[in-house]
Design an enzyme around this catalytic site. Structure first.
Site, PDB file in Angstrom:
ATOM      1  N   THR A   1      49.438  16.111  50.874  1.00 34.54           N
ATOM      2  CA  THR A   1      48.585  14.825  51.112  1.00 34.54           C
ATOM      3  C   THR A   1      47.578  14.948  52.343  1.00 34.54           C
ATOM      4  O   THR A   1      46.381  14.556  52.098  1.00 34.54           O
ATOM      5  CB  THR A   1      49.615  13.959  51.449  1.00 34.54           C
TER       6      THR A   1
ATOM      7  N   ASN B   1      50.169  17.706  38.061  1.00 44.52           N
ATOM      8  CA  ASN B   1      51.952  17.772  38.561  1.00 44.52           C
ATOM      9  C   ASN B   1      52.576  17.191  37.303  1.00 44.52           C
ATOM     10  O   ASN B   1      53.831  17.302  37.483  1.00 44.52           O
ATOM     11  CB  ASN B   1      51.877  16.928  39.863  1.00 44.52           C
TER      12      ASN B   1
ATOM     13  N   GLN C   1      50.058  22.341  42.824  1.00 41.98           N
ATOM     14  CA  GLN C   1      51.099  22.825  41.728  1.00 41.98           C
ATOM     15  C   GLN C   1      50.678  24.050  41.022  1.00 41.98           C
ATOM     16  O   GLN C   1      51.428  24.812  40.585  1.00 41.98           O
ATOM     17  CB  GLN C   1      51.170  21.834  40.620  1.00 41.98           C
TER      18      GLN C   1
ATOM     19  N   SER D   1      50.215  23.319  49.565  1.00 41.57           N
ATOM     20  CA  SER D   1      51.509  22.643  50.125  1.00 41.57           C
ATOM     21  C   SER D   1      52.646  23.611  50.353  1.00 41.57           C
ATOM     22  O   SER D   1      52.925  23.991  49.251  1.00 41.57           O
ATOM     23  CB  SER D   1      51.787  21.211  49.561  1.00 41.57           C
ATOM     24  N   GLY D   2      52.999  23.526  51.469  1.00 42.74           N
ATOM     25  CA  GLY D   2      53.955  24.715  51.686  1.00 42.74           C
ATOM     26  C   GLY D   2      55.414  24.498  50.776  1.00 42.74           C
ATOM     27  O   GLY D   2      56.254  25.366  50.221  1.00 42.74           O
ATOM     28  N   HIS D   3      55.912  23.045  50.732  1.00 43.07           N
ATOM     29  CA  HIS D   3      57.310  22.734  50.112  1.00 43.07           C
ATOM     30  C   HIS D   3      57.370  23.069  48.703  1.00 43.07           C
ATOM     31  O   HIS D   3      58.387  23.059  47.883  1.00 43.07           O
ATOM     32  CB  HIS D   3      57.830  21.497  50.825  1.00 43.07           C
TER      33      HIS D   3
ATOM     34  N   THR E   1      49.008  20.041  68.353  1.00 42.10           N
ATOM     35  CA  THR E   1      49.710  21.288  68.500  1.00 42.10           C
ATOM     36  C   THR E   1      50.077  21.982  67.089  1.00 42.10           C
ATOM     37  O   THR E   1      50.920  21.109  66.582  1.00 42.10           O
ATOM     38  CB  THR E   1      50.859  21.141  69.562  1.00 42.10           C
TER      39      THR E   1
ATOM     40  N   CYS F   1      56.576  10.765  44.201  1.00 40.02           N
ATOM     41  CA  CYS F   1      56.197   9.586  45.027  1.00 40.02           C
ATOM     42  C   CYS F   1      55.981   8.181  44.198  1.00 40.02           C
ATOM     43  O   CYS F   1      56.149   7.300  44.411  1.00 40.02           O
ATOM     44  CB  CYS F   1      55.033   9.804  45.899  1.00 40.02           C
TER      45      CYS F   1
END
Ligand SMILES: Cc1ncc(COP(=O)(O)O)c(C=O)c1O
Length: 381
Positions: free
Chosen positions: A70, A149, A178, A198-200, A236, A324
């Protein structure tokens, strides 16, 4: 447990959690701090950037670490729009993007940008001719989802990149969330200027992501602050998340290249052939040019939430639309845009595989479906 909701999120690899814990415990300093502990953490960050870049076939300086898909989509789209609005205010996308793209476009529209939406056919594939006709002197951005997706449809990214090569002032962003680790995309060969990951979605932890920004391309930052990530994304850095995401990316690409892709296609074929034999079930995912891990089908007359709960009782987990939107209990926006009709759009189920799923799980799933679907269809009529 049979977990078939990997497009919503994946289970983190044990190696990823181990790497995260180690870095969080031992390398907790701020990478911008100039003491030795800070420098060690900065080194870890640099190593991750170098390895991520080599895995994606790009340069280290082209990698910006973010917190999610996102964020990557918002940063790419708004970053381009704000930076180049003096050139023009026309931006293009498709009608079947993820909400993180569509909503960013809507926000820009409210700020005075003009948006054109490319339509898709019944396979969810974009109309290339329509895109060509939409390109104008004041167009500054085209953003296209690589793998949808919900349907799993693959868009012709290379073809779009080729067309846009003739329009050097139009930037090309690809939502590759995706696609990564399932459908290869050569960023350098495809004319892509920016791309979101996106990592997850590939067994890393939530709160991690990557935005590829082509070398030399300047975009406006949306997060102002201390100038981390080449001044594009202040804040950070989540070094433990970044190091462990890099590990997840390496492991995923290794597995996919060592027979993983074939395995996913076998799972998909087995599921599709079972679904095709079931009465009242229609497969929505197109046969050609679709991803190996996403299968969308409609169980006519059965509310997807009822089927999902029923499957949950058998310890099987699938979903409806994008995670979502799935709580909204309304017809799928993507299937509606593809013209698949209200009934199919209201009764769509999405199965999404990871490399950890097995043929045996697919068989169990099909047997459970065969036993519960006729009963649910009877009750719902
Ligand atoms: C195609 C696509 N883009 C973007 C996103 C957003 O990614 P994240 O959940 O990391 O914010 C998703 C998540 O489902 C997605 O499927």
């Amino acid at each position: 447990m049979i977990y078939f909701d990997n497009s919503a999120t994946t289970r983190p690899y044990p190696e990823v959690i181990k790497a995260y814990t180690k870095v969080a415990e031992q390398y907790f300093a701020n990478p911008s701090s100039i003491h030795t502990l800070g420098s060690e953490v900065e080194k870890l960050l640099l190593q991750s950037r170098v390895l991520t870049a080599s895995l994606l076939g790009v340069k280290p300086m082209e990698i910006v670490f973010t917190s999610s898909g996102t964020e990557g989509n918002n940063l790419a789209i708004k970053g381009v729009a704000f930076q180049y609005q003096n050139r023009g205010k026309h931006i293009i996308t498709t009608s079947i993007e993820h909400p993180s793209v569509l909503e960013a476009y809507k926000q820009l529209e409210a700020l005075g940008f003009t948006v054109s939406y490319v339509e898709v056919d019944q396979n969810g594939r974009m109309n290339i001719e329509q895109l060509k006709n939409m390109l104008r002197d004041d167009t500054i951005l085209v953003s296209i989802i690589h793998v949808n997706n919900e349907l799993g449809t693959i868009q012709p990214i290379k073809e779009v990149g080729k067309i846009l090569k003739n329009y050097p002032k139009i930037l090309f962003h690809v939502d590759h969330v995706q696609g990564i680790g399932k459908v290869p995309l050569e960023l350098k060969d495809s004319g892509v200027d920016l791309s979101t990951i996106s990592g997850h979605k590939f067994h890393a932890l939530r709160g991690t992501g990557i935005l590829y920004i082509r070398d030399g391309l300047k975009i406006a930052s949306i997060m102002s602050g201390g100038g981390q990530e080449m001044g594009i994304r202040s804040g950070t850095e989540n070094v433990a998340g970044i190091v462990s995401m890099t590990k997840a990316l390496r492991l995923t690409l290794e597995k996919i290249n060592q027979g993983g892709l074939n395995h996913l296609f076998q799972l998909k074929e087995a599921l599709l052939s079972g679904l095709r034999q079931m009465d009242g079930v229609i497969v929505n995912t197109p046969v050609q040019d679709s991803a190996p891990h996403i299968i969308n089908f409609s169980v006519l007359h059965v509310k997807p939430e009822v089927l999902i709960h029923s499957l949950s009782e058998h310890d099987i987990f699938v979903s409806t639309q994008s995670a979502c939107s799935s709580k909204l209990a309304q017809a799928s926006r993507v299937l509606t845009a593809a013209g698949l009709g209200e009934e199919r759009a209201k009764t769509a189920i999405r199965v999404s595989f990871s490399l950890d799923n097995t043929l045996e799980e697919v068989e169990i799933f099909l047997n459970v479906l065969k036993s519960i679907v006729p009963k649910l269809q009877e009750v719902m009529r």
